[in-house]
Enzyme design. Structure first.
Site, PDB file in Angstrom:
ATOM      1  N   CYS A 287      41.077 -68.436  20.363  1.00 30.11           N
ATOM      2  CA  CYS A 287      39.762 -69.093  20.356  1.00 30.11           C
ATOM      3  C   CYS A 287      39.282 -69.461  21.765  1.00 30.11           C
ATOM      4  O   CYS A 287      38.125 -69.821  21.942  1.00 30.11           O
ATOM      5  CB  CYS A 287      39.785 -70.333  19.471  1.00 30.11           C
ATOM      6  SG  CYS A 287      40.858 -71.627  20.101  1.00 30.11           S
TER       7      CYS A 287
ATOM      8  N   ASP B 278      40.226 -72.051  23.566  1.00 29.91           N
ATOM      9  CA  ASP B 278      40.295 -73.484  23.865  1.00 29.91           C
ATOM     10  C   ASP B 278      41.429 -73.772  24.847  1.00 29.91           C
ATOM     11  O   ASP B 278      42.512 -73.205  24.737  1.00 29.91           O
ATOM     12  CB  ASP B 278      40.547 -74.299  22.591  1.00 29.91           C
ATOM     13  CG  ASP B 278      39.386 -74.257  21.612  1.00 29.91           C
ATOM     14  OD1 ASP B 278      38.274 -73.880  22.022  1.00 29.91           O
ATOM     15  OD2 ASP B 278      39.594 -74.607  20.438  1.00 29.91           O
TER      16      ASP B 278
ATOM     17  N   CYS C 124      35.550 -75.878  21.729  1.00 28.90           N
ATOM     18  CA  CYS C 124      34.537 -76.232  20.735  1.00 28.90           C
ATOM     19  C   CYS C 124      34.540 -77.737  20.474  1.00 28.90           C
ATOM     20  O   CYS C 124      35.394 -78.470  20.967  1.00 28.90           O
ATOM     21  CB  CYS C 124      34.809 -75.465  19.438  1.00 28.90           C
ATOM     22  SG  CYS C 124      36.360 -75.952  18.648  1.00 28.90           S
TER      23      CYS C 124
ATOM     24  N   CYS D 153      42.882 -76.657  16.243  1.00 27.45           N
ATOM     25  CA  CYS D 153      42.516 -77.594  17.324  1.00 27.45           C
ATOM     26  C   CYS D 153      43.428 -78.821  17.302  1.00 27.45           C
ATOM     27  O   CYS D 153      43.835 -79.318  18.352  1.00 27.45           O
ATOM     28  CB  CYS D 153      41.061 -78.025  17.183  1.00 27.45           C
ATOM     29  SG  CYS D 153      39.879 -76.686  17.416  1.00 27.45           S
TER      30      CYS D 153
END
Length: 133
Positions: free
Chosen positions: A34, A36, A60, A104
């Site tokens: 992703c 991150d 995000c 996350c």
């Protein structure tokens, strides 16, 4: 995708953002899938208490929110307490995350463990003796 009010609050008003210049524990983790990236900075006192913790997250809204909540959950706690923090606890504290964003909360848990691994390494100790995966 539905986010809880707590997720939106921690995204819009993240707690503990920044850098601790004289941190004695720094950890950075990323998720290649992703994109991150989370970096955690901690100031741990001689009694093993996390006096201060800050983060920088590139990612995000859920990544920012989980970083923010994770710092809130371990600030003022001992290293031992911080090591017990799970991604589930982070997600629950945020009143849940959409399934596609659970990674996350895993990153937040891993960032804290990475910073504590750094802390033990700086002290000349083997992190594996203290951090159980």
């Amino acid at each position: 995708m539905e986010y809880s009010e707590k997720v939106m609050d921690h995204f819009a008003n993240p707690r503990n953002v920044g850098v601790i210049e004289d941190a004695n524990a720094v950890g950075e983790v990323g998720n290649a899938k992703c994109g991150d990236i989370m970096k955690m900075y901690m100031k741990i006192n001689d009694d093993g208490v996390i006096e201060d913790i800050k983060f920088k997250t590139f990612g995000c809204g859920a990544a920012v929110a989980t970083s923010s909540m994770a710092t809130e959950l371990v600030k003022g706690k001992t290293i031992e307490e911080a090591l017990k923090l799970t991604n589930k606890a982070v997600a629950e504290a945020l009143d849940g995350l959409p399934p596609v964003k659970m990674h996350c909360s895993v990153l937040a848990e891993e960032a804290i463990q990475a910073a504590l691994t750094d802390y033990y390494t700086r002290k000349g100790l083997n992190p594996a003796d203290y951090i159980k995966k």
